[in-house]
Design an enzyme around this catalytic site. Sequence first.
Site, short mmCIF file in Angstrom:
data_model
loop_
_atom_site.label_atom_id
_atom_site.label_comp_id
_atom_site.label_asym_id
_atom_site.label_seq_id
_atom_site.Cartn_x
_atom_site.Cartn_y
_atom_site.Cartn_z
N CYS A 230 10.33 -2.34 -7.42
CA CYS A 230 9.06 -2.29 -8.15
C CYS A 230 9.29 -2.80 -9.56
O CYS A 230 10.29 -2.47 -10.19
CB CYS A 230 8.58 -0.84 -8.18
N HIS B 243 2.45 0.37 -0.94
CA HIS B 243 3.11 0.53 -2.24
C HIS B 243 2.12 0.28 -3.38
O HIS B 243 2.04 1.06 -4.32
CB HIS B 243 4.29 -0.46 -2.29
N GLU B 244 1.32 -0.79 -3.26
CA GLU B 244 0.36 -1.13 -4.33
C GLU B 244 -0.77 -0.11 -4.40
O GLU B 244 -1.21 0.26 -5.50
CB GLU B 244 -0.20 -2.53 -4.11
N HIS C 122 0.16 2.83 -6.30
CA HIS C 122 0.05 2.63 -7.76
C HIS C 122 -1.35 3.01 -8.24
O HIS C 122 -1.51 3.57 -9.32
CB HIS C 122 0.30 1.17 -8.14
ZN ZN Z 1 5.40 -1.21 -7.67
#
Ligand code: ZN
Length: 197
Positions: free
Chosen positions: A107, A149-150, A153
């Site tokens: 990341c 993953h995004e 966030h």
């Molecule tokens: Zn990331």
Amino acid sequence: MSLLKLQVAGAAVLKKKAAPVPEITPAIRALADDMAETLNVAHGLALAAPQVGEPVRLVVVDRGYLEWEALSEEERKKVRCDYRPEPLVNPEILKREGGEEELEEGCLSVPGYRAVVRRPRIVTYRWQNLDGKMHEKRAEGLEAVCIQHELDHLDGVLFIDRISRLKRNLALGKVRKFVEELDPEDDETEYRLYGKS
Ligand code: ZN
């Protein structure tokens, strides 16, 4: 276009739940452009707006790399991998299926550290493009990992929140070291360092 400052683990904005984009304004388009440029320079696969200090539900993914990566080894030799940033406005996961899979993740907000994370193998997700048109796609492999993953966030979650506390502390140590090595006189340093990690 301009390069945006990347936020690293420890920044408050990375812990916040991001707000939906109510309307695709010129400011949102400009943010998407700047995120695309920043992603390219930092050699990342995807970037979520909170990572550049903006707590809104906007993600930019390198669709060119995702498509290239999904090809067979033979096909990859014949096709060039072009950088093709695609903004995803208000992305959401509609369905998770196919059991779970482990893949190594990194990341831009956790520079210098990678770890294996376990996540659902297949996701169906939808998003709006910058013209407000809705899209839907079923994804597996790297794309499914990337989307999860995004979207994490956007909910204030980092991949290191999904691994053991021991590994998480190791990662945070690496991030601190990375920040110490930044040259305050040279804005480009941080992007060059990201490229190496
Ligand atoms: Zn990331």
